[in-house]
Design a protein around this motif. Structure first.
Motif, PDB file in Angstrom:
ATOM      1  N   LYS A 140       0.841  -1.204   0.000  1.00 11.09           N
ATOM      2  CA  LYS A 140       0.000   0.000   0.000  1.00 11.09           C
ATOM      3  C   LYS A 140       0.870   1.246   0.000  1.00 11.09           C
ATOM      4  CE  LYS A 140      -3.931   1.731  -0.429  1.00 11.09           C
ATOM      5  NZ  LYS A 140      -4.664   1.437  -1.660  1.00 11.09           N
ATOM      6  N   GLY A 141       1.954   1.206   0.765  1.00 18.38           N
ATOM      7  CA  GLY A 141       2.879   2.337   0.794  1.00 18.38           C
ATOM      8  C   GLY A 141       3.505   2.615  -0.558  1.00 18.38           C
ATOM      9  N   LEU A 142       3.630   1.583  -1.392  1.00 19.01           N
ATOM     10  CA  LEU A 142       4.185   1.736  -2.741  1.00 19.01           C
ATOM     11  C   LEU A 142       3.098   2.027  -3.780  1.00 19.01           C
ATOM     12  CD1 LEU A 142       6.809  -1.173  -2.759  1.00 19.01           C
ATOM     13  CD2 LEU A 142       7.291   1.294  -2.798  1.00 19.01           C
ATOM     14  N   GLY A 143       1.842   2.110  -3.330  1.00 19.22           N
ATOM     15  CA  GLY A 143       0.753   2.447  -4.248  1.00 19.22           C
ATOM     16  C   GLY A 143       0.033   1.249  -4.845  1.00 19.22           C
ATOM     17  N   TYR A 144       0.223   0.065  -4.250  1.00 18.85           N
ATOM     18  CA  TYR A 144      -0.435  -1.143  -4.758  1.00 18.85           C
ATOM     19  C   TYR A 144      -1.542  -1.588  -3.808  1.00 18.85           C
ATOM     20  CZ  TYR A 144       3.591  -1.485  -7.867  1.00 18.85           C
ATOM     21  OH  TYR A 144       4.560  -1.219  -8.803  1.00 18.85           O
ATOM     22  N   ASP A 145      -2.452  -2.356  -4.347  1.00 19.11           N
ATOM     23  CA  ASP A 145      -3.514  -2.947  -3.556  1.00 19.11           C
ATOM     24  C   ASP A 145      -3.226  -4.430  -3.373  1.00 19.11           C
ATOM     25  OD1 ASP A 145      -5.456  -0.650  -3.292  1.00 19.11           O
ATOM     26  OD2 ASP A 145      -5.204  -0.723  -5.463  1.00 19.11           O
ATOM     27  N   THR A 146      -3.886  -5.046  -2.407  1.00 14.99           N
ATOM     28  CA  THR A 146      -3.633  -6.452  -2.100  1.00 14.99           C
ATOM     29  C   THR A 146      -4.924  -7.168  -1.741  1.00 14.99           C
ATOM     30  OG1 THR A 146      -3.178  -5.856   0.208  1.00 14.99           O
ATOM     31  CG2 THR A 146      -1.273  -6.097  -1.253  1.00 14.99           C
ATOM     32  N   CYS A 147      -4.841  -8.487  -1.785  1.00 11.81           N
ATOM     33  CA  CYS A 147      -5.958  -9.323  -1.336  1.00 11.81           C
ATOM     34  C   CYS A 147      -5.401 -10.583  -0.680  1.00 11.81           C
ATOM     35  CB  CYS A 147      -6.866  -9.697  -2.497  1.00 11.81           C
ATOM     36  SG  CYS A 147      -8.329 -10.619  -1.962  1.00 11.81           S
ATOM     37  N   PRO A 148      -5.489 -10.681   0.658  1.00 14.11           N
ATOM     38  CA  PRO A 148      -5.078 -11.924   1.303  1.00 14.11           C
ATOM     39  C   PRO A 148      -6.132 -12.993   1.050  1.00 14.11           C
ATOM     40  CG  PRO A 148      -6.006 -10.423   2.927  1.00 14.11           C
ATOM     41  CD  PRO A 148      -6.007  -9.691   1.614  1.00 14.11           C
ATOM     42  N   MET A 149      -5.693 -14.215   0.797  1.00 19.39           N
ATOM     43  CA  MET A 149      -6.629 -15.263   0.398  1.00 19.39           C
ATOM     44  C   MET A 149      -6.371 -16.566   1.149  1.00 19.39           C
ATOM     45  SD  MET A 149      -6.344 -14.736  -3.717  1.00 19.39           S
ATOM     46  CE  MET A 149      -7.556 -16.028  -4.024  1.00 19.39           C
ATOM     47  N   ILE A 150      -7.442 -17.137   1.698  1.00 22.76           N
ATOM     48  CA  ILE A 150      -7.375 -18.497   2.230  1.00 22.76           C
ATOM     49  C   ILE A 150      -8.398 -19.383   1.522  1.00 22.76           C
ATOM     50  CG2 ILE A 150      -6.479 -17.821   4.484  1.00 22.76           C
ATOM     51  CD1 ILE A 150      -9.398 -18.234   5.534  1.00 22.76           C
ATOM     52  N   GLY A 151      -9.094 -18.818   0.535  1.00 19.43           N
ATOM     53  CA  GLY A 151     -10.117 -19.562  -0.200  1.00 19.43           C
ATOM     54  C   GLY A 151      -9.519 -20.352  -1.350  1.00 19.43           C
ATOM     55  N   PHE A 152      -9.018 -21.540  -1.027  1.00 22.63           N
ATOM     56  CA  PHE A 152      -8.456 -22.410  -2.060  1.00 22.63           C
ATOM     57  C   PHE A 152      -8.381 -23.826  -1.518  1.00 22.63           C
ATOM     58  CE2 PHE A 152      -5.055 -20.022   0.082  1.00 22.63           C
ATOM     59  CZ  PHE A 152      -4.335 -21.040   0.691  1.00 22.63           C
ATOM     60  N   ASP A 153      -8.264 -24.771  -2.438  1.00 17.22           N
ATOM     61  CA  ASP A 153      -8.095 -26.176  -2.090  1.00 17.22           C
ATOM     62  C   ASP A 153      -6.629 -26.383  -1.712  1.00 17.22           C
ATOM     63  OD1 ASP A 153      -7.463 -28.935  -2.268  1.00 17.22           O
ATOM     64  OD2 ASP A 153      -9.104 -29.293  -3.674  1.00 17.22           O
ATOM     65  N   ARG A 154      -6.381 -26.561  -0.438  1.00 16.80           N
ATOM     66  CA  ARG A 154      -5.003 -26.626   0.050  1.00 16.80           C
ATOM     67  C   ARG A 154      -4.222 -27.807  -0.529  1.00 16.80           C
ATOM     68  NH1 ARG A 154      -3.517 -23.302   4.297  1.00 16.80           N
ATOM     69  NH2 ARG A 154      -5.196 -21.844   4.768  1.00 16.80           N
ATOM     70  N   GLU A 155      -4.859 -28.932  -0.646  1.00 15.16           N
ATOM     71  CA  GLU A 155      -4.157 -30.101  -1.171  1.00 15.16           C
ATOM     72  C   GLU A 155      -3.794 -29.897  -2.643  1.00 15.16           C
ATOM     73  OE1 GLU A 155      -6.311 -33.673  -0.387  1.00 15.16           O
ATOM     74  OE2 GLU A 155      -6.170 -33.444   1.796  1.00 15.16           O
ATOM     75  N   ALA A 156      -4.716 -29.329  -3.407  1.00 14.43           N
ATOM     76  CA  ALA A 156      -4.442 -29.073  -4.827  1.00 14.43           C
ATOM     77  C   ALA A 156      -3.326 -28.046  -4.977  1.00 14.43           C
ATOM     78  CB  ALA A 156      -5.710 -28.586  -5.532  1.00 14.43           C
ATOM     79  N   LEU A 157      -3.377 -26.983  -4.158  1.00  9.57           N
ATOM     80  CA  LEU A 157      -2.338 -25.953  -4.238  1.00  9.57           C
ATOM     81  C   LEU A 157      -0.985 -26.532  -3.819  1.00  9.57           C
ATOM     82  CD1 LEU A 157      -1.569 -23.039  -4.823  1.00  9.57           C
ATOM     83  CD2 LEU A 157      -2.159 -22.475  -2.452  1.00  9.57           C
ATOM     84  N   ALA A 158      -0.983 -27.332  -2.781  1.00 16.38           N
ATOM     85  CA  ALA A 158       0.272 -27.952  -2.335  1.00 16.38           C
ATOM     86  C   ALA A 158       0.901 -28.773  -3.458  1.00 16.38           C
ATOM     87  CB  ALA A 158       0.014 -28.821  -1.109  1.00 16.38           C
ATOM     88  N   ARG A 159       0.063 -29.508  -4.205  1.00 19.08           N
ATOM     89  CA  ARG A 159       0.590 -30.286  -5.334  1.00 19.08           C
ATOM     90  C   ARG A 159       1.155 -29.358  -6.408  1.00 19.08           C
ATOM     91  NH1 ARG A 159      -4.059 -33.361  -4.302  1.00 19.08           N
ATOM     92  NH2 ARG A 159      -5.203 -32.315  -5.978  1.00 19.08           N
ATOM     93  N   LEU A 160       0.434 -28.278  -6.703  1.00 18.71           N
ATOM     94  CA  LEU A 160       0.853 -27.372  -7.770  1.00 18.71           C
ATOM     95  C   LEU A 160       2.180 -26.684  -7.468  1.00 18.71           C
ATOM     96  CD1 LEU A 160      -2.603 -25.795  -8.663  1.00 18.71           C
ATOM     97  CD2 LEU A 160      -1.150 -27.121 -10.217  1.00 18.71           C
ATOM     98  N   ILE A 161       2.417 -26.365  -6.207  1.00 19.98           N
ATOM     99  CA  ILE A 161       3.667 -25.670  -5.865  1.00 19.98           C
ATOM    100  C   ILE A 161       4.741 -26.632  -5.359  1.00 19.98           C
ATOM    101  CG2 ILE A 161       2.484 -23.484  -5.405  1.00 19.98           C
ATOM    102  CD1 ILE A 161       2.911 -24.051  -2.388  1.00 19.98           C
ATOM    103  N   ARG A 162       4.405 -27.939  -5.372  1.00 22.75           N
ATOM    104  CA  ARG A 162       5.342 -28.966  -4.903  1.00 22.75           C
ATOM    105  C   ARG A 162       5.798 -28.668  -3.472  1.00 22.75           C
ATOM    106  NH1 ARG A 162       8.989 -28.871 -10.403  1.00 22.75           N
ATOM    107  NH2 ARG A 162       7.289 -29.355 -11.838  1.00 22.75           N
TER     108      ARG A 162
END
Length: 200
Positions: A140-162
């Motif tokens: 935000k200090g650099l002029g950007y916006d953000t979105c924290p997210m916990i809405g995802f399939d954790r097992e699928a994401l874990a596989r995708l990022i190894r």
């Protein structure tokens, strides 16, 4: 931007200008700030995945139930943590301390975390949370916006990022320039409902 301005203006933005790229200088400055976040015993449990490949982003978007910010945002960071960081060459965490401090802290780290699996995991989540807040306020200090997210399939994401064994996923954070403003705040609880003095 002043710190209190950044705190007040930081919102969870869900739609981003997909044609905006974050300059590498901004990304480096942002992550340099994140690395200054506090952690217990300076263990620095966090491990960050910067997702730059567009096809990979689309797969992650599917694991996040189609949320547009995953593919639209300039940057997507997945905050992970090493549960066993407390026991991984802990001398690194006190390397710049005087010898007497090292001699005191290293046995303390071991005694504090050994055989306490819940505490080890809790500590990684605390570390991820503090790093996430630093990241969002610095963005935000650099002029950007953000979105924290916990809405995802954790097992699928874990596989995708190894995701390595002994690691956990804390959250994802999308970073970019808002295409549409965030919704109005849902309603903050008044201070007198959340603050007690000395005890409940």
């Amino acid at each position: 931007m002043k710190v209190f301005q950044a705190i007040e203006q930081r919102r969870a933005v869900r739609h981003y200008q997909s044609d905006i790229e974050m300059p590498e200088q901004d990304f480096t400055q942002l992550m340099s700030a994140v690395l200054l976040s506090p952690t217990s015993y300076n263990i620095q449990h966090w491990r960050f995945i910067r997702v730059t490949d567009k096809a990979h982003r689309e797969k992650i978007k599917a694991a996040a139930w189609g949320q547009d910010q995953v593919s639209e945002a300039s940057e997507l960071i997945i905050l992970c943590a090493d549960i066993n960081a407390w026991n991984d060459r802990p001398q690194r965490y006190v390397a710049n301390s005087p010898k007497e401090t090292q001699d005191m802290l290293l046995p303390m780290i071991s005694a504090f975390y050994s055989n306490k699996e819940q505490l080890q995991r809790d500590e990684t989540m605390r570390s991820c949370g503090m790093a996430a807040q630093t990241l969002m306020l610095a963005a935000k200090g650099l002029g950007y916006d953000t979105c924290p997210m916990i809405g995802f399939d954790r097992e699928a994401l874990a596989r995708l990022i190894r995701l390595p064994q002994g690691h956990v996923i804390g959250m994802m954070i999308a970073i970019g320039k808002a295409k549409t403003p965030a919704h109005p705040r849902g309603g903050q609880l008044p201070l007198n409902e959340v603050l007690w003095e000395n005890h409940f």
